[in-house]
Scaffold this motif. Structure first.
Motif, PDB file in Angstrom:
ATOM      1  N   GLY A   1      -1.659 -34.409   4.360  1.00 34.68           N
ATOM      2  CA  GLY A   1      -0.675 -34.166   3.317  1.00 34.68           C
ATOM      3  C   GLY A   1      -0.858 -32.875   2.554  1.00 34.68           C
ATOM      4  N   LYS A   2      -1.628 -31.952   3.104  1.00 35.68           N
ATOM      5  CA  LYS A   2      -1.899 -30.696   2.397  1.00 35.68           C
ATOM      6  C   LYS A   2      -0.783 -29.669   2.576  1.00 35.68           C
ATOM      7  CE  LYS A   2      -6.947 -31.109   2.766  1.00 35.68           C
ATOM      8  NZ  LYS A   2      -8.191 -30.461   3.286  1.00 35.68           N
ATOM      9  N   ILE A   3      -0.133 -29.697   3.744  1.00 37.93           N
ATOM     10  CA  ILE A   3       0.918 -28.720   4.024  1.00 37.93           C
ATOM     11  C   ILE A   3       2.081 -29.394   4.747  1.00 37.93           C
ATOM     12  CG2 ILE A   3      -0.699 -26.781   4.197  1.00 37.93           C
ATOM     13  CD1 ILE A   3      -0.386 -26.963   7.271  1.00 37.93           C
ATOM     14  N   LYS A   4       3.216 -28.712   4.733  1.00 38.69           N
ATOM     15  CA  LYS A   4       4.356 -29.118   5.549  1.00 38.69           C
ATOM     16  C   LYS A   4       4.228 -28.452   6.920  1.00 38.69           C
ATOM     17  CE  LYS A   4       6.509 -31.345   2.207  1.00 38.69           C
ATOM     18  NZ  LYS A   4       6.761 -32.814   2.263  1.00 38.69           N
ATOM     19  N   ALA A   5       5.098 -28.815   7.823  1.00 38.55           N
ATOM     20  CA  ALA A   5       5.059 -28.242   9.169  1.00 38.55           C
ATOM     21  C   ALA A   5       5.296 -26.739   9.120  1.00 38.55           C
ATOM     22  CB  ALA A   5       6.110 -28.906  10.046  1.00 38.55           C
ATOM     23  N   THR A   6       4.445 -25.998   9.791  1.00 34.31           N
ATOM     24  CA  THR A   6       4.571 -24.540   9.842  1.00 34.31           C
ATOM     25  C   THR A   6       5.334 -24.121  11.097  1.00 34.31           C
ATOM     26  OG1 THR A   6       2.513 -24.261  11.085  1.00 34.31           O
ATOM     27  CG2 THR A   6       2.346 -24.327   8.667  1.00 34.31           C
TER      28      THR A   6
ATOM     29  N   VAL B   1      -3.822 -23.671  14.876  1.00 36.64           N
ATOM     30  CA  VAL B   1      -2.752 -24.671  14.880  1.00 36.64           C
ATOM     31  C   VAL B   1      -3.333 -26.079  14.761  1.00 36.64           C
ATOM     32  CG1 VAL B   1      -0.903 -25.694  16.261  1.00 36.64           C
ATOM     33  CG2 VAL B   1      -1.147 -23.213  16.149  1.00 36.64           C
ATOM     34  N   LYS B   2      -4.476 -26.315  15.398  1.00 37.70           N
ATOM     35  CA  LYS B   2      -5.130 -27.620  15.268  1.00 37.70           C
ATOM     36  C   LYS B   2      -5.462 -27.915  13.806  1.00 37.70           C
ATOM     37  CE  LYS B   2      -7.297 -27.800  19.863  1.00 37.70           C
ATOM     38  NZ  LYS B   2      -8.586 -27.812  20.604  1.00 37.70           N
ATOM     39  N   GLU B   3      -5.949 -26.899  13.109  1.00 30.77           N
ATOM     40  CA  GLU B   3      -6.285 -27.082  11.695  1.00 30.77           C
ATOM     41  C   GLU B   3      -5.029 -27.324  10.860  1.00 30.77           C
ATOM     42  OE1 GLU B   3      -8.507 -23.620  10.688  1.00 30.77           O
ATOM     43  OE2 GLU B   3     -10.271 -24.203  11.873  1.00 30.77           O
ATOM     44  N   MET B   4      -3.939 -26.662  11.230  1.00 30.53           N
ATOM     45  CA  MET B   4      -2.674 -26.892  10.532  1.00 30.53           C
ATOM     46  C   MET B   4      -2.205 -28.329  10.726  1.00 30.53           C
ATOM     47  SD  MET B   4      -0.527 -23.423  11.363  1.00 30.53           S
ATOM     48  CE  MET B   4      -1.057 -21.811  10.757  1.00 30.53           C
ATOM     49  N   MET B   5      -2.341 -28.831  11.952  1.00 28.33           N
ATOM     50  CA  MET B   5      -1.943 -30.214  12.225  1.00 28.33           C
ATOM     51  C   MET B   5      -2.792 -31.192  11.418  1.00 28.33           C
ATOM     52  SD  MET B   5      -1.241 -30.250  16.349  1.00 28.33           S
ATOM     53  CE  MET B   5       0.084 -29.282  17.086  1.00 28.33           C
ATOM     54  N   ALA B   6      -4.080 -30.888  11.301  1.00 22.89           N
ATOM     55  CA  ALA B   6      -4.968 -31.743  10.505  1.00 22.89           C
ATOM     56  C   ALA B   6      -4.554 -31.716   9.038  1.00 22.89           C
ATOM     57  CB  ALA B   6      -6.412 -31.277  10.661  1.00 22.89           C
ATOM     58  N   ASP B   7      -4.208 -30.539   8.536  1.00 25.88           N
ATOM     59  CA  ASP B   7      -3.757 -30.424   7.145  1.00 25.88           C
ATOM     60  C   ASP B   7      -2.449 -31.175   6.931  1.00 25.88           C
ATOM     61  OD1 ASP B   7      -5.933 -28.920   6.402  1.00 25.88           O
ATOM     62  OD2 ASP B   7      -4.930 -26.982   6.667  1.00 25.88           O
ATOM     63  N   MET B   8      -1.593 -31.178   7.950  1.00 28.23           N
ATOM     64  CA  MET B   8      -0.351 -31.951   7.854  1.00 28.23           C
ATOM     65  C   MET B   8      -0.655 -33.436   7.738  1.00 28.23           C
ATOM     66  SD  MET B   8       2.139 -30.105  10.669  1.00 28.23           S
ATOM     67  CE  MET B   8       3.346 -31.441  10.585  1.00 28.23           C
ATOM     68  N   ARG B   9      -1.609 -33.912   8.544  1.00 32.25           N
ATOM     69  CA  ARG B   9      -1.961 -35.336   8.499  1.00 32.25           C
ATOM     70  C   ARG B   9      -2.524 -35.729   7.145  1.00 32.25           C
ATOM     71  NH1 ARG B   9      -4.075 -34.044  13.525  1.00 32.25           N
ATOM     72  NH2 ARG B   9      -6.241 -34.150  12.817  1.00 32.25           N
TER      73      ARG B   9
END
Length: 267
Positions: free
Chosen positions: A62-67, A52-60
């Motif tokens: 601009g790589k992904i939307k909120a999962t 989840v930390k990596e997902m949040m970083a990807d969100m910052r």
């Protein structure tokens, strides 16, 4: 008749006492010290998984939307984040650091503050995606206020504070580039940024305090504490082990000269 009147008097008195007590409790919240609320939030905080930390970083980035996983993490920490937002609006913040421990002073809140800030950026991103840019910007301002509370009491806290400000500014910049032009929101944001910049962290103040503590540490009686902080692997090689032996045998003059040298370098 007298008994009934007496009972009514007692009932009324108790009611007034309850109301007065409730009012005083309401007036006492939030507390004058933001750290009280931060510590409450940190006790409630459920740390996100590495995924989840990596997902949040990807969100910052601009790589992904909120999962769904990120949304679930934010929901699980909803009350903790509410405490943090309330704490951020409190003017004073005293973490209760035991500075007498010198360089060994414990600052466990720094890791929690960073983790919370990352959650706030994820929450801000979701709000921005939903079109609520003002609320998204408010989350960024909360991070700025947290940075003010982390302060510049020591070099490490200054560095964390600066990193938080940078994190908030990056998100604000991204939101401003994508949000519609709204004069009212921009005017509000400018005023808020001016307010939070009043107590911006100072590298000078941080280094002055760092110097004071280090000067106190350069003493024979503090050697064991310093070596303990350095860890078991510090004196394993022959050169370092020999240096440690010499320091342990050094006289007061050795430490005095080294304090003077350190002070000159820091000045």
């Amino acid at each position: 008749m007298k008994l009934a009147s007496h009972r009514n008097f007692i009932r009324t008195t108790f009611t007034l006492l309850i109301l007065l007590t409730s009012t005083s409790l309401l007036e006492a919240y939030p507390p004058d010290n933001a750290a009280v609320l931060y510590y409450k939030a940190f006790l409630m905080l459920k740390e996100p998984s590495q995924e989840v930390k990596e997902m949040m970083a990807d969100m910052r980035h601009g790589k992904i939307k909120a999962t769904d996983q990120v949304r679930q993490c934010l929901e699980e920490n909803r009350y903790a984040l509410e405490f943090v937002e309330t704490a951020a609006d409190v003017r004073e913040c005293d973490w209760g650091h035991d500075i007498s421990r010198g360089l060994g002073v414990l600052m466990p809140e720094l890791a929690k503050v960073r983790s919370t800030a990352f959650m706030l950026t994820a929450n801000a991103q979701i709000l921005a995606e939903e079109g609520d840019y003002r609320a998204a910007l408010a989350r960024c301002l909360t991070i700025h206020k947290m940075a003010r509370h982390v302060s510049d009491s020591l070099l490490i806290s200054y560095l964390v504070s600066t990193a938080l400000n940078s994190l908030a500014n990056e998100r604000i910049k991204d939101f401003l580039s994508s949000m519609p032009h709204e004069t009212e929101t921009l005017t509000w944001l400018r005023g808020q940024l001016v307010a939070v910049s009043v107590d911006a962290p100072s590298i000078r103040r941080a280094m002055v305090r760092e110097k004071e503590i280090s000067m106190h540490e350069i003493r024979a009686e503090r050697i064991d504490s310093i070596l303990e902080m350095m860890g078991d692997d510090f004196a394993k090689d022959e050169f370092t082990a020999d240096a440690v032996k010499k320091v342990r045998k050094a006289d007061p003059e050795f430490f005095r000269v080294n304090r003077e040298y350190y002070a000159d370098v820091m000045d």
